[in-house]
Write a protein that holds these residues in place. Sequence first.
Motif, PDB file in Angstrom:
ATOM      1  N   VAL A   1       5.620  -8.433 118.041  1.00 40.30           N
ATOM      2  CA  VAL A   1       6.421  -7.065 117.133  1.00 40.30           C
ATOM      3  C   VAL A   1       5.113  -6.133 116.845  1.00 40.30           C
ATOM      4  CG1 VAL A   1       7.738  -6.489 115.258  1.00 40.30           C
ATOM      5  CG2 VAL A   1       8.079  -8.683 116.359  1.00 40.30           C
ATOM      6  N   PHE A   2       5.363  -4.956 116.965  1.00 40.96           N
ATOM      7  CA  PHE A   2       4.156  -4.295 116.539  1.00 40.96           C
ATOM      8  C   PHE A   2       4.262  -3.876 114.921  1.00 40.96           C
ATOM      9  CE2 PHE A   2       2.933  -3.916 120.713  1.00 40.96           C
ATOM     10  CZ  PHE A   2       2.488  -2.641 121.024  1.00 40.96           C
TER      11      PHE A   2
ATOM     12  N   TYR B   1      12.226  -0.168 116.141  1.00 41.01           N
ATOM     13  CA  TYR B   1      10.824   0.429 117.260  1.00 41.01           C
ATOM     14  C   TYR B   1       9.836  -0.547 117.248  1.00 41.01           C
ATOM     15  CZ  TYR B   1      14.287   4.368 116.313  1.00 41.01           C
ATOM     16  OH  TYR B   1      15.207   4.940 116.041  1.00 41.01           O
ATOM     17  N   ASN B   2       9.367  -1.388 116.252  1.00 41.40           N
ATOM     18  CA  ASN B   2       8.357  -1.932 116.338  1.00 41.40           C
ATOM     19  C   ASN B   2       8.601  -3.516 117.305  1.00 41.40           C
ATOM     20  OD1 ASN B   2       5.865  -0.854 115.040  1.00 41.40           O
ATOM     21  ND2 ASN B   2       6.991  -0.906 113.131  1.00 41.40           N
ATOM     22  N   ARG B   3       9.822  -3.843 117.142  1.00 39.05           N
ATOM     23  CA  ARG B   3      10.175  -4.941 117.768  1.00 39.05           C
ATOM     24  C   ARG B   3      10.484  -4.575 119.382  1.00 39.05           C
ATOM     25  NH1 ARG B   3      11.173  -9.983 116.246  1.00 39.05           N
ATOM     26  NH2 ARG B   3      11.382  -9.211 114.055  1.00 39.05           N
ATOM     27  N   THR B   4      11.038  -3.487 119.480  1.00 38.12           N
ATOM     28  CA  THR B   4      11.140  -2.741 120.872  1.00 38.12           C
ATOM     29  C   THR B   4       9.872  -2.902 121.624  1.00 38.12           C
ATOM     30  OG1 THR B   4      12.898  -1.376 120.251  1.00 38.12           O
ATOM     31  CG2 THR B   4      11.873  -0.862 122.322  1.00 38.12           C
ATOM     32  N   LEU B   5       8.719  -2.125 121.039  1.00 43.81           N
ATOM     33  CA  LEU B   5       7.314  -2.203 121.442  1.00 43.81           C
ATOM     34  C   LEU B   5       6.670  -3.689 121.795  1.00 43.81           C
ATOM     35  CD1 LEU B   5       5.923   0.940 119.370  1.00 43.81           C
ATOM     36  CD2 LEU B   5       6.411   0.835 121.981  1.00 43.81           C
ATOM     37  N   GLY B   6       7.024  -4.380 120.917  1.00 45.60           N
ATOM     38  CA  GLY B   6       6.699  -5.839 120.933  1.00 45.60           C
ATOM     39  C   GLY B   6       7.175  -6.387 122.365  1.00 45.60           C
ATOM     40  N   LYS B   7       8.502  -6.339 122.251  1.00 39.42           N
ATOM     41  CA  LYS B   7       8.931  -6.909 123.638  1.00 39.42           C
ATOM     42  C   LYS B   7       8.564  -6.404 125.048  1.00 39.42           C
ATOM     43  CE  LYS B   7      13.416  -8.636 121.334  1.00 39.42           C
ATOM     44  NZ  LYS B   7      12.926  -9.989 121.688  1.00 39.42           N
ATOM     45  N   LEU B   8       8.347  -5.116 124.855  1.00 42.21           N
ATOM     46  CA  LEU B   8       8.017  -4.376 126.239  1.00 42.21           C
ATOM     47  C   LEU B   8       6.313  -4.650 126.584  1.00 42.21           C
ATOM     48  CD1 LEU B   8       9.266  -0.634 125.683  1.00 42.21           C
ATOM     49  CD2 LEU B   8      10.135  -2.645 127.189  1.00 42.21           C
TER      50      LEU B   8
END
Length: 471
Positions: free
Chosen positions: A462-463, A238-245
């Motif tokens: 990445v968050f 999820y942290n990588r998802t937020l980082g990409k967004l």
Amino acid sequence: MRKLFITLIALASFQASADAYKAWDILVKSKGNIKYYPQVVNHLVEGQLYFTSVPYIKEYMYQHEGKLDKKFDLVIDEVITKVGVKQFEILPSKALEQSSSPVVKYILAKKNFRYGKYKETLAYLNGTIPKEHPVKPFALFLEAAVFSINKKYKSSITAYEECIDVSERRISSENDFERIRQLKVNRDYCIVGKARALFAWGKNTEANLAYLDLPKSSYIWPEILFEEAWNSFYLKDYNRTLGKLVTYKAPVLNYMFNAEIEVLRGLTYMELCLWNDVKNVVDGFYSKYESDSLSLKKLIREKGKDYKYFYLLAKSSREGKVRGNDLLATLMNYINRDPAYIELFEAFQNGNSEIQKTSSMNSKGMKRVFSQNLREALLTQRNLVGAYVRKSLINALKQIDNSFESMSYMKLEVLAQRKRELYLDVRKDEKRGDIAYLQRTDKQYFWSFNGEFWADELGDYVFSLKSECSE
């Protein structure tokens, strides 16, 4: 140099005029008999009057019975390559089926694909387009897409890989800038297509690696970053998802539109039980889109199918003239970078170059008839551009409406969670972020974010947020 340039233009115009006179002479002698149209078209094409020839080709294909002459098929191939496939996609399939032209077979495949007739799509592609034909890379992309839809993922991946290879070879042998751009976009969609097929196959880790094959310099990379974020979401990273967004907040990507970005952001915060963040996403979405989307819906209702208006709307944006609210301005900016729109618009611009050739013809009859034909073809092309802009706006509004439904669900979830915390007197740790929660491989390095977006870092953020979900 200027004198040489003018001389070259004069010679080109003279040659076009000479070929046009030959076409006109045959047309007059034919007395309206369409069997002479292939000769008329051939001379117009030799004079590079491609759009001017289109009405004659269409009428001949519509009225002719039986298979077309192979030489005429070659001429049709050349014309479609110059004016684009959309001019001929609007013809009935019965008229198109008379041709053995590889480009026409591709058009028939596209028409069937659009209607969900995948078996017929493959039938038009299989064995009908030579490997070295210019349309082959695009046909391979279509073929691979059909395999993927039919869940034949192994065949799909093989076709996508061949598409990448054939596109690369065509790029290296091309000199035309627009053609090279189209081939690069096609190649990149095939790279992404392979990643999509792996994702649909359930091979998320392999899909994640396949997405990395798409270079950041790619024309389509900004829109594909969203798919990478979804892939990370399914991998529970999820942290990588937020980082990409968060990459979409970079100024260089301020033209991007995808309402579902905020939906995925909200869902990701939900998975981490960060309810205040979910609420902020929902509130921000309503503030950004609620009023502007209603205004845009009203505009589309008022203008109906006034394709000229929508063409001019996008053209004004292309020229830097901002019209309408923030949503409309963003969508126009986004559409003007859409490869499909660019292809339609550039074809229209190329067609406009024929106006000078037809308007300089000495014979009044020839000038009137050929100018009328050119005008008919250009109006069709302009309306195709306008229709594409209108459809893009309608699709964007549908996406916003669907996203509103997702936001409503998240809003209810936030309220339910707030009630739960109130009853249980739950207190959350105020600390935000810790590198201990980062997931990374040996090939990934840690750098802190200082509020600036750097080109080589885009898409790699990445968050480091800790989940606040109860065990």
